[in-house]
Motif scaffolding. Structure first.
Motif, mmCIF file in Angstrom:
data_model
loop_
_atom_site.group_PDB
_atom_site.id
_atom_site.type_symbol
_atom_site.label_atom_id
_atom_site.label_comp_id
_atom_site.label_asym_id
_atom_site.label_seq_id
_atom_site.Cartn_x
_atom_site.Cartn_y
_atom_site.Cartn_z
ATOM 1 N N GLU A 276 0.814 -1.209 0.000
ATOM 2 C CA GLU A 276 0.000 0.000 0.000
ATOM 3 C C GLU A 276 0.854 1.268 0.000
ATOM 4 O O GLU A 276 0.523 2.240 -0.673
ATOM 5 C CB GLU A 276 -0.936 0.007 1.206
ATOM 6 C CG GLU A 276 -1.940 -1.137 1.226
ATOM 7 C CD GLU A 276 -2.976 -1.050 0.108
ATOM 8 O OE1 GLU A 276 -3.089 0.010 -0.540
ATOM 9 O OE2 GLU A 276 -3.676 -2.065 -0.126
ATOM 10 N N ASP A 277 1.939 1.263 0.759
ATOM 11 C CA ASP A 277 2.797 2.443 0.842
ATOM 12 C C ASP A 277 3.847 2.381 -0.264
ATOM 13 O O ASP A 277 4.955 1.878 -0.072
ATOM 14 C CB ASP A 277 3.464 2.503 2.221
ATOM 15 C CG ASP A 277 4.373 3.727 2.380
ATOM 16 O OD1 ASP A 277 4.318 4.622 1.504
ATOM 17 O OD2 ASP A 277 5.146 3.766 3.358
ATOM 18 N N MET A 278 3.507 2.923 -1.423
ATOM 19 C CA MET A 278 4.416 2.849 -2.563
ATOM 20 C C MET A 278 5.678 3.691 -2.345
ATOM 21 O O MET A 278 6.712 3.441 -2.957
ATOM 22 C CB MET A 278 3.697 3.297 -3.835
ATOM 23 C CG MET A 278 2.533 2.403 -4.247
ATOM 24 S SD MET A 278 3.036 0.690 -4.560
ATOM 25 C CE MET A 278 4.027 0.903 -6.036
ATOM 26 N N ASP A 279 5.600 4.686 -1.464
ATOM 27 C CA ASP A 279 6.784 5.494 -1.165
ATOM 28 C C ASP A 279 7.827 4.709 -0.367
ATOM 29 O O ASP A 279 8.967 5.164 -0.218
ATOM 30 C CB ASP A 279 6.400 6.753 -0.388
ATOM 31 C CG ASP A 279 5.756 7.821 -1.268
ATOM 32 O OD1 ASP A 279 5.588 7.558 -2.479
ATOM 33 O OD2 ASP A 279 5.421 8.900 -0.751
ATOM 34 N N SER A 280 7.444 3.528 0.142
ATOM 35 C CA SER A 280 8.402 2.708 0.890
ATOM 36 C C SER A 280 9.394 2.013 -0.039
ATOM 37 O O SER A 280 10.401 1.464 0.428
ATOM 38 C CB SER A 280 7.667 1.665 1.734
ATOM 39 O OG SER A 280 7.003 0.711 0.912
ATOM 40 N N LEU A 281 9.124 2.023 -1.327
ATOM 41 C CA LEU A 281 10.042 1.435 -2.299
ATOM 42 C C LEU A 281 11.157 2.427 -2.620
ATOM 43 O O LEU A 281 10.888 3.592 -2.915
ATOM 44 C CB LEU A 281 9.304 1.067 -3.586
ATOM 45 C CG LEU A 281 8.300 -0.075 -3.495
ATOM 46 C CD1 LEU A 281 7.471 -0.156 -4.775
ATOM 47 C CD2 LEU A 281 9.019 -1.401 -3.249
ATOM 48 N N PRO A 282 12.409 1.999 -2.574
ATOM 49 C CA PRO A 282 13.500 2.903 -2.940
ATOM 50 C C PRO A 282 13.502 3.195 -4.439
ATOM 51 O O PRO A 282 12.907 2.463 -5.230
ATOM 52 C CB PRO A 282 14.754 2.114 -2.541
ATOM 53 C CG PRO A 282 14.331 0.682 -2.573
ATOM 54 C CD PRO A 282 12.888 0.661 -2.185
ATOM 55 N N PHE A 283 14.156 4.267 -4.834
ATOM 56 C CA PHE A 283 14.235 4.630 -6.247
ATOM 57 C C PHE A 283 14.997 3.547 -7.024
ATOM 58 O O PHE A 283 15.965 2.968 -6.519
ATOM 59 C CB PHE A 283 14.964 5.963 -6.431
ATOM 60 C CG PHE A 283 14.288 7.148 -5.785
ATOM 61 C CD1 PHE A 283 12.954 7.097 -5.412
ATOM 62 C CD2 PHE A 283 14.990 8.322 -5.556
ATOM 63 C CE1 PHE A 283 12.324 8.186 -4.824
ATOM 64 C CE2 PHE A 283 14.378 9.418 -4.971
ATOM 65 C CZ PHE A 283 13.047 9.353 -4.594
ATOM 66 N N VAL A 284 14.560 3.306 -8.260
ATOM 67 C CA VAL A 284 15.271 2.350 -9.121
ATOM 68 C C VAL A 284 16.379 3.028 -9.922
ATOM 69 O O VAL A 284 17.334 2.377 -10.349
ATOM 70 C CB VAL A 284 14.303 1.643 -10.094
ATOM 71 C CG1 VAL A 284 13.326 0.764 -9.349
ATOM 72 C CG2 VAL A 284 13.570 2.643 -10.983
ATOM 73 N N SER A 285 16.266 4.338 -10.142
ATOM 74 C CA SER A 285 17.235 5.010 -11.015
ATOM 75 C C SER A 285 18.682 4.935 -10.508
ATOM 76 O O SER A 285 19.601 4.835 -11.336
ATOM 77 C CB SER A 285 16.809 6.466 -11.259
ATOM 78 O OG SER A 285 16.474 7.122 -10.064
ATOM 79 N N PRO A 286 18.946 4.965 -9.185
ATOM 80 C CA PRO A 286 20.334 4.774 -8.766
ATOM 81 C C PRO A 286 20.889 3.401 -9.139
ATOM 82 O O PRO A 286 22.098 3.257 -9.372
ATOM 83 C CB PRO A 286 20.263 4.952 -7.240
ATOM 84 C CG PRO A 286 19.072 5.825 -7.011
ATOM 85 C CD PRO A 286 18.085 5.375 -8.048
#
Length: 480
Positions: free
Chosen positions: A167-177
């Motif tokens: 549910e908390d999509m902001d808990s996923l780290p960025f993929v771009s790094p």
């Protein structure tokens, strides 16, 4: 564990990145960013992401990595499963203690079959697999990991309880790094996007119920769960500052326009950053929203028209009216928004007449570019079950691509054969692209942009090569 996330070596021109809906050779060579592998790679310390096809890495290049890692996770699919298992076998032969796991829609819906048919595989992470893979890599007891199916020490296949949807999509780290750390981003290109580009997801799930669409029915679900606007813009700032020469960002959400207020909010922030961007959209976006998106830097919409016949759209539960799609297309043209239109031939209700109707629709709406696919009923979709039930699909002998990666037509109807559906793709392309107004438009585009001239000439050579390969495949199907 030292974890290798691997998009395995495959046939030349393989376009099976996680962003694509089917794993086949395209009309023009293209490579999507392996976002679905990069996401768990961003969660796991000491990880490494290897995307072999665009980097031209062979099995010989990948094999030495087996001894450098404790675990390998491969992204697989229905068409590529057998080939991916062979890669897994080679890696395990190189390092017998290596733990091998699979992720992807194929294993999400066929966990038992996948483990049964591939003894080399130790586990599969079902459905939304990011934190399942992290738990394995962190050394958690496998019996306690939700969403995991695995082979225990006695060789018995065990299926743990489902993992709750994220549910908390902001808990996923960025993929771009992870892209920047492990990939050569200039090697990724798609004919309708500016090069170089970067693609990311800002949310998962799709409200639409299209019977053929793989991801919402297997991994993402039908509720659009999104990252906050601020979180998305923070990653865009990172991308802008760390990918020199970047020309475009693509939001690969199934339907970025499912949440119009949010799309507008992101567009306004993108406009402040001066970033050119594109996204997936349904052909029903109101003109006023289109204008906000355009003013915020939107260049192109990837639109799944699928068919120009209203009954077929009803049959596949597209939830789209032809009249609405035509008005949307006209609005985009007037506002200067390019469209890459996607069409599918061979869907339920298809006839020779509906194919001609769809071609006429494509010519009338005149998207900047288009791609034509063959209906592919993947396991886990409503279309697969429907086709098996109605006798349109030989489930025991289903193939989706030939040995060279060319997509074939698995569906057939009493009034429309495999070969007729297959051959209609070339007819569609020829009637759309080989007409005076379209040729003049493409030539004008190339004259105005020298870089575009070189690119289109290269793509033209690839396109004619693709047609030759399709002609060979058609001849082989007829002979069979």
């Amino acid at each position: 564990m030292r974890t290798l996330f691997l998009q395995a070596p495959s046939f030349d021109g393989f376009d099976g990145g996680a962003g694509s809906r089917y794993q086949a050779k395209r009309e023009i060579k293209s490579f999507w960013f392996p976002t679905w592998l990069a996401q768990p790679a961003a969660l796991v310390e000491k990880s490494k992401l290897v995307d072999a096809p665009p980097h031209k890495q062979t099995l010989a290049d990948v094999l030495p990595m087996a001894k450098q890692h404790d675990m390998v996770v491969l992204h697989t699919s229905t068409p590529s499963f057998a080939s991916d298992v062979k890669v897994a076998e080679a890696l395990k032969a190189e390092n017998p203690s290596l733990k091998v796991g699979l992720i992807g829609a194929k294993v999400a819906v066929q966990a038992m079959e996948s483990l049964r048919d591939a003894p080399v595989i130790d586990f599969v992470a079902r459905n939304e697999f990011d934190f399942t893979v992290k738990d394995v890599a962190d050394g958690m007891d496998w019996s306690a990991i939700k969403g995991l199916s695995y082979r225990n020490k006695d060789g018995v296949i065990v299926h743990n309880a489902e993992r709750p949807i994220l549910e908390d999509m902001d808990s996923l780290p960025f993929v771009s790094p992870i892209y920047r750390r492990d990939l050569e981003y200039q090697k990724y290109f798609i004919g309708y996007l500016k090069h170089p580009y970067v693609s990311i997801y800002t949310g998962r799930g799709c409200k639409s119920r299209c019977t053929f669409c793989l991801w919402p029915q297997t991994v993402g679900g039908h509720r659009y769960r999104t990252r906050s606007v601020g979180n998305v813009i923070e990653e865009i700032r990172y991308i802008k500052g760390n990918f020199p020469g970047l020309k475009e960002i693509f939001f690969d959400d199934d339907t970025f326009t499912d949440d119009l207020p949010r799309a507008e909010a992101i567009a306004r922030e993108m406009g402040k950053l001066g970033v050119t961007w594109s996204c997936n959209a349904k052909a029903n976006v109101p003109r006023e929203t289109l204008k906000v998106l355009k003013d915020g830097g939107l260049r192109l919409l990837l639109v799944g028209y699928e068919s120009g016949n209203q009954q077929i759209l009803h049959n596949i539960k597209k939830g789209m009216r032809i009249e609405v799609a035509k008005k949307f297309s006209k609005d985009c043209a007037e506002l200067g928004i390019a469209i890459h239109g996607t069409f599918i031939l061979g869907l339920p209700g298809e006839t020779k007449e509906t194919i001609e109707e769809t071609i006429r629709f494509a010519i009338e709406t005149n998207p900047h570019t288009l791609q034509v696919s063959l209906a592919a009923p993947y396991p886990g979709t409503f279309l697969f079950d429907q086709a098996a039930r109605e006798g349109w699909l030989d489930t025991a002998n289903t193939e989706y691509v030939d040995a060279h990666g060319v997509q074939i037509a698995p569906l057939a109807y009493p009034h429309l054969s495999h070969t007729e559906i297959f051959d209609s793709v070339e007819t569609f392309y020829r009637k759309f692209y080989f007409r005076a107004p379209k040729i003049a438009s493409i030539c004008g585009e190339m004259i105005r942009d020298r870089q575009m001239l070189v690119r289109r000439l290269r793509e033209g050579v690839e396109f004619f090569g693709f047609l030759r390969e399709r002609a060979k495949a058609s001849a082989q199907q007829k002979a069979a």
